[in-house]
Design a protein around this motif. Structure first.
Motif, short mmCIF file in Angstrom:
data_model
loop_
_atom_site.label_atom_id
_atom_site.label_comp_id
_atom_site.label_asym_id
_atom_site.label_seq_id
_atom_site.Cartn_x
_atom_site.Cartn_y
_atom_site.Cartn_z
N ALA A 150 59.21 8.79 31.31
CA ALA A 150 58.52 8.39 32.54
C ALA A 150 58.63 9.51 33.59
N ALA A 151 59.86 10.03 33.73
CA ALA A 151 60.08 11.11 34.69
C ALA A 151 59.30 12.36 34.29
N LEU A 152 59.28 12.64 32.98
CA LEU A 152 58.56 13.82 32.48
C LEU A 152 57.06 13.68 32.76
N ALA A 153 56.52 12.48 32.51
CA ALA A 153 55.08 12.26 32.72
C ALA A 153 54.71 12.50 34.18
N MET A 154 55.52 11.91 35.08
CA MET A 154 55.23 12.06 36.50
C MET A 154 55.31 13.51 36.92
N ALA A 155 56.37 14.20 36.48
CA ALA A 155 56.56 15.61 36.84
C ALA A 155 55.41 16.47 36.31
N ALA A 156 54.99 16.21 35.07
CA ALA A 156 53.93 17.01 34.45
C ALA A 156 52.61 16.83 35.19
N PHE A 157 52.31 15.57 35.55
CA PHE A 157 51.04 15.32 36.25
C PHE A 157 51.04 15.95 37.64
N ILE A 158 52.15 15.82 38.34
CA ILE A 158 52.21 16.38 39.70
C ILE A 158 52.16 17.90 39.66
N ALA A 159 52.95 18.49 38.75
CA ALA A 159 52.99 19.96 38.64
C ALA A 159 51.63 20.51 38.25
N SER A 160 51.00 19.82 37.31
CA SER A 160 49.68 20.27 36.84
C SER A 160 48.66 20.23 37.98
N HIS A 161 48.76 19.20 38.83
CA HIS A 161 47.83 19.07 39.96
C HIS A 161 48.11 20.15 41.00
N LEU A 162 49.39 20.34 41.34
CA LEU A 162 49.75 21.30 42.39
C LEU A 162 49.45 22.74 41.96
N LEU A 163 49.67 23.03 40.66
CA LEU A 163 49.45 24.39 40.17
C LEU A 163 48.02 24.58 39.66
N ASP A 164 47.22 23.53 39.82
CA ASP A 164 45.79 23.61 39.45
C ASP A 164 45.61 24.04 38.00
#
Lengths: 204, 111
Positions: A150-164
């Motif tokens: 769950a933590a990995l999913a959230m981190a991956a989605f946020i990082a992917s969005h922020l880093l475009d």
């Protein structure tokens, strides 16, 4: 010698033995890797079919591999009711996830205020729901590694969005981690519990 | 005997400990079968980590005592040796746990 017997702990451990095989981790992970490839190669069929295949195949593989190695068990009526309640909860959550996915998809089809707002968030809402699903799964079934997923999913989605980053990256990362974890768990499981012969499963 | 041991309170009788269940391996077997409706031989062996021979021997004693029943059944076209506690076995285990709790909570070290 201690005669303290924690029956709840025994029951819980007995139940969790069935979750040690990593089969669901492996299949869901491979499905997500497939989704990633589908997004990269722009083949939407792959993106849609693989998660469905995972849900169909994982229980079949589990029945063929896990149950013969671990043996047959019928849990108490209390545990069976709990499993039924958990399944209902997961069905509701899965339906909500699918609905949210549709909302996000629909947000890309128009220019209304709410659609622009959702587009602005990228796929973070979807990531949040996937993380929530993993979290609920972990809490309901007592499988701790789901909380890390769950933590990995959230981190991956946020990082992917922020880093475009390209949307396929987050699915590849999450899918990769799940697949590798599943493969390691399955290998360990198969080594720890070799398939018993007919003779070995009999009382003398 | 109480006077020789010098123990202050000898009025409480020692509760009866069911020796069939009290043996560590059998205690583990009964505890595992108590928390499920039924299980097969392989499952129980996996959970208890007993050897096949050892497990068979203990199951035999429990069956002799009337605490469990062993049957050969087909489950999804595969034969299994299915094990379940009898009602007598469940009651015996409940009694055993109560007796052990009473015995341990009334020990000399307890305030």
């Amino acid at each position: 010698m201690s005669q303290e017997i924690d029956l709840k702990q025994i029951e819980r451990r007995t139940y969790l033995t069935l979750q040690q095989d990593g089969i669901w981790d492996l299949f869901v992970g491979l499905a997500l890797v497939g989704v990633s490839i589908g997004l990269l190669t722009k083949t939407p069929g792959t993106t849609a079919i693989l998660p469905i295949l995972a849900i169909i195949l994982a229980p079949i593989v589990k029945r063929a591999m896990t149950l013969p190695r671990l043996g047959y068990v019928k849990f108490s009526p209390e545990r069976q009711s709990k499993q039924k309640r958990n399944l209902n909860a997961m069905t509701v959550l899965f339906t909500l996830t699918a609905l949210l996915g549709l909302v996000v998809f629909y947000a890309y089809l128009g220019d209304a205020g709410w659609q622009k707002w959702i587009r602005g968030l990228g796929l973070i809402p979807l990531g949040f729901v996937l993380a929530l699903a993993a979290l609920v799964l972990g809490l309901l079934y007592g499988v701790r590694r789901c909380l890390y997923y769950a933590a990995l999913a959230m981190a991956a989605f946020i990082a992917s969005h922020l880093l475009d980053m390209h949307p396929s990256v987050k699915f590849m990362v999450i899918g990769g981690v799940l697949s590798v974890t599943g493969a390691i768990l399955l290998t360990r499981f198969v080594r720890k519990y070799p398939r018993p012969s007919r003779e070995q499963s009999d009382v003398r | 005997m109480c006077a020789e041991a010098g123990s202050p309170d000898c009025s409480q009788p020692t509760p009866e400990i069911d020796r069939i269940i009290h043996e560590p391996a059998r205690l583990m077997i009964v505890a595992h079968l108590y928390v499920v409706a039924e299980a097969d031989f392989v499952f129980l062996q996996r959970q208890t980590s007993l050897t096949r021979g050892n497990l068979s021997s203990h199951l035999g004693k429990l069956e002799e005592a009337g605490y469990m029943e062993i049957s050969k059944e087909f489950i999804e076209k595969t034969p299994h040796t299915v094990l379940r506690l009898t009602e007598r076995g469940r009651q015996a285990f409940d009694r055993y746990r109560k007796n052990m709790r009473d015995f341990l909570s009334g020990g000399p070290g307890k305030a």
